[in-house]
Enzyme design. Sequence first.
Site, PDB file in Angstrom:
ATOM      1  N   MET A  63      39.296  92.813  16.764  1.00 23.89           N
ATOM      2  CA  MET A  63      38.814  93.870  15.537  1.00 23.89           C
ATOM      3  C   MET A  63      37.580  94.356  15.788  1.00 23.89           C
ATOM      4  O   MET A  63      36.926  94.854  14.934  1.00 23.89           O
ATOM      5  CB  MET A  63      39.242  93.014  14.254  1.00 23.89           C
ATOM      6  CG  MET A  63      40.511  92.818  14.015  1.00 23.89           C
ATOM      7  SD  MET A  63      40.810  91.614  12.527  1.00 23.89           S
ATOM      8  CE  MET A  63      40.303  92.550  11.337  1.00 23.89           C
ATOM      9  N   GLU A  64      36.773  94.263  16.754  1.00 22.44           N
ATOM     10  CA  GLU A  64      35.271  94.588  17.060  1.00 22.44           C
ATOM     11  C   GLU A  64      35.055  95.361  18.246  1.00 22.44           C
ATOM     12  O   GLU A  64      33.856  96.379  18.158  1.00 22.44           O
ATOM     13  CB  GLU A  64      34.387  93.482  16.895  1.00 22.44           C
ATOM     14  CG  GLU A  64      34.285  92.473  15.538  1.00 22.44           C
ATOM     15  CD  GLU A  64      35.384  91.650  15.456  1.00 22.44           C
ATOM     16  OE1 GLU A  64      36.085  91.281  16.405  1.00 22.44           O
ATOM     17  OE2 GLU A  64      35.922  91.349  14.212  1.00 22.44           O
ATOM     18  N   GLU A 104      33.204  81.109  15.676  1.00 23.58           N
ATOM     19  CA  GLU A 104      33.455  81.476  17.067  1.00 23.58           C
ATOM     20  C   GLU A 104      32.003  81.161  17.896  1.00 23.58           C
ATOM     21  O   GLU A 104      31.982  81.073  19.210  1.00 23.58           O
ATOM     22  CB  GLU A 104      33.810  82.971  17.131  1.00 23.58           C
ATOM     23  CG  GLU A 104      35.098  83.374  16.721  1.00 23.58           C
ATOM     24  CD  GLU A 104      35.355  85.052  16.791  1.00 23.58           C
ATOM     25  OE1 GLU A 104      36.469  85.361  16.548  1.00 23.58           O
ATOM     26  OE2 GLU A 104      34.276  85.747  16.235  1.00 23.58           O
ATOM     27  N   ASP A 114      46.136  83.791  19.826  1.00 18.63           N
ATOM     28  CA  ASP A 114      47.462  84.075  19.376  1.00 18.63           C
ATOM     29  C   ASP A 114      47.915  84.890  20.357  1.00 18.63           C
ATOM     30  O   ASP A 114      47.398  85.869  21.056  1.00 18.63           O
ATOM     31  CB  ASP A 114      47.376  84.590  18.030  1.00 18.63           C
ATOM     32  CG  ASP A 114      46.558  85.706  18.053  1.00 18.63           C
ATOM     33  OD1 ASP A 114      45.356  85.426  17.524  1.00 18.63           O
ATOM     34  OD2 ASP A 114      47.157  86.870  17.806  1.00 18.63           O
ATOM     35  N   THR A 132      37.245  86.083  19.585  1.00 19.89           N
ATOM     36  CA  THR A 132      38.610  85.594  19.959  1.00 19.89           C
ATOM     37  C   THR A 132      39.484  86.691  19.715  1.00 19.89           C
ATOM     38  O   THR A 132      39.144  87.769  19.383  1.00 19.89           O
ATOM     39  CB  THR A 132      39.120  84.627  18.768  1.00 19.89           C
ATOM     40  OG1 THR A 132      39.268  85.054  17.691  1.00 19.89           O
ATOM     41  CG2 THR A 132      38.301  83.115  18.762  1.00 19.89           C
ATOM     42  N   LYS A 159      44.031  92.366  21.973  1.00 17.72           N
ATOM     43  CA  LYS A 159      44.070  92.946  20.788  1.00 17.72           C
ATOM     44  C   LYS A 159      43.013  92.352  19.694  1.00 17.72           C
ATOM     45  O   LYS A 159      43.052  90.960  19.557  1.00 17.72           O
ATOM     46  CB  LYS A 159      45.428  92.884  19.892  1.00 17.72           C
ATOM     47  CG  LYS A 159      45.255  93.323  18.658  1.00 17.72           C
ATOM     48  CD  LYS A 159      46.608  93.420  17.784  1.00 17.72           C
ATOM     49  CE  LYS A 159      46.651  93.808  16.407  1.00 17.72           C
ATOM     50  NZ  LYS A 159      46.340  92.712  15.642  1.00 17.72           N
TER      51      LYS A 159
HETATM   52  N1  SAH Z   1      42.478  83.722   9.897  1.00 13.82           N
HETATM   53  C1  SAH Z   1      41.148  83.760  10.440  1.00 13.82           C
HETATM   54  C2  SAH Z   1      40.491  84.972  10.108  1.00 13.82           C
HETATM   55  C3  SAH Z   1      40.545  85.768  11.633  1.00 13.82           C
HETATM   56  S1  SAH Z   1      40.042  87.425  11.423  1.00 13.82           S
HETATM   57  C4  SAH Z   1      40.328  82.732   9.366  1.00 13.82           C
HETATM   58  O1  SAH Z   1      40.953  82.382   8.200  1.00 13.82           O
HETATM   59  O2  SAH Z   1      39.558  82.284   9.652  1.00 13.82           O
HETATM   60  C5  SAH Z   1      40.353  87.709  12.976  1.00 13.82           C
HETATM   61  C6  SAH Z   1      39.167  87.712  13.884  1.00 13.82           C
HETATM   62  O3  SAH Z   1      39.527  87.205  15.060  1.00 13.82           O
HETATM   63  C7  SAH Z   1      38.578  88.999  14.082  1.00 13.82           C
HETATM   64  O4  SAH Z   1      37.151  88.846  14.311  1.00 13.82           O
HETATM   65  C8  SAH Z   1      39.284  89.643  15.619  1.00 13.82           C
HETATM   66  O5  SAH Z   1      38.323  89.866  16.483  1.00 13.82           O
HETATM   67  C9  SAH Z   1      39.788  88.262  16.141  1.00 13.82           C
HETATM   68  N2  SAH Z   1      41.294  88.268  16.210  1.00 13.82           N
HETATM   69  C10 SAH Z   1      41.819  87.005  16.861  1.00 13.82           C
HETATM   70  N3  SAH Z   1      43.241  87.145  17.111  1.00 13.82           N
HETATM   71  C11 SAH Z   1      43.433  88.646  16.629  1.00 13.82           C
HETATM   72  C12 SAH Z   1      44.717  89.584  16.618  1.00 13.82           C
HETATM   73  N4  SAH Z   1      45.954  88.973  17.149  1.00 13.82           N
HETATM   74  N5  SAH Z   1      44.518  90.462  16.091  1.00 13.82           N
HETATM   75  C13 SAH Z   1      43.203  91.129  15.723  1.00 13.82           C
HETATM   76  N6  SAH Z   1      42.195  90.376  15.624  1.00 13.82           N
HETATM   77  C14 SAH Z   1      42.070  89.064  16.058  1.00 13.82           C
END
Ligand code: SAH
Length: 236
Positions: free
Chosen positions: A178-179, A15, A202, A92, A176
Site C-alpha cells: 500500500m505504499e 514493521e 500473506d 510487509t 501487493k
Molecule cells: N491488519 C493490520 C493492518 C495492516 S494494513 C493490523 O491490524 O495491524 C496493511 C499494511 O501492510 C500496509 O502498510 C501494507 O503496505 C502492508 N500489507 C501487507 N499485506 C498486504 C496486502 N495483502 N495488501 C495490501 N497491503 C498489505
Amino acid sequence: MKTDRVAFVIAMRSEAEPLIKSLGLTAAVGIFPETVPFETFTGEFSGRRILLTVGGIDEVHGIDNVASQPATLMTWLAIDRFKPDLVINAGTAGGMGRAGCEIGDVYLSGEVFRFHDRRIPLPRFREYGIGSYPSFDTSGLARQLGLKRGIISTGDSLDMTETDLVMIRVNGAVIKEMEAAAVAWVCRITRTPMFAVKAVTDLIDGRETPQKQFMANLRLAVDNLQDAIRRILSSL
Ligand code: SAH
C-alpha cells in the site's frame, strides 16, 4: 551510487520496531515539522548515517498511518530534511503464491513500481495512473544476498477486488502492498535513488483473508525483514 545517507520510509510501527532495535537507532525530535504525525529515528550503521521514518498514529482512529497518502508526505519530508543518497521503503506485503511467493520471503523491488487502483481510462492518463516509476537496480543485491526480486504493485486497500487482481496481473506484479509506488513517485520527481524491500505476510491468492494471515505472520515477516536489511546495509 553514493550511500552515505540512507532514509527508510516505513508505514507501521510494528514493521519498524525490530529494525530500529537491531540498527541501534534512537528517537529524534525536531527533524520534521510538529504538525505531522510521523516519528523519526536516527543513528549510524555500517558507516552510514540513517534516518528512519514511521507513519505514526492517526489522531482520530488511533491506528498506524498506512497507505499512499502518509507515505507520500513522509517521503517528501525525509528527502527535504535529511537529503538522503538513497531511500528504502521497507515493510510487509501480500505475495502471489502462484508466482512462487512464500510467507516470510523477503523481496527486493523489480524494475518498476505500479499502482493497481488508479484507473483512468483515457489516452495517456491510463499509463499515468499506473505510474511505472523506476526502482534502483536491485538485481546485484538480490543475487549477492539470495533475496527474491519482483515487481511491486501498490493500492490503497488491504483487501482486493476482482479488478484489482486483474490489474496486479497486468502490472506483472508478484507483490501487493500500500505504499511503495507513492514513495517511488516522490523519489522520481526529486531524482533520489530508491528501492523497496518487502516481507510477505500473506498470499493474495491463498484461501484465508489477508487480514487473518497478516496478524498470524507479522512477527516472522518483520524478523526476516530486519535481518535482510542489516545484510543489505552491509553490502551496499
Ligand atoms: N491488519 C493490520 C493492518 C495492516 S494494513 C493490523 O491490524 O495491524 C496493511 C499494511 O501492510 C500496509 O502498510 C501494507 O503496505 C502492508 N500489507 C501487507 N499485506 C498486504 C496486502 N495483502 N495488501 C495490501 N497491503 C498489505
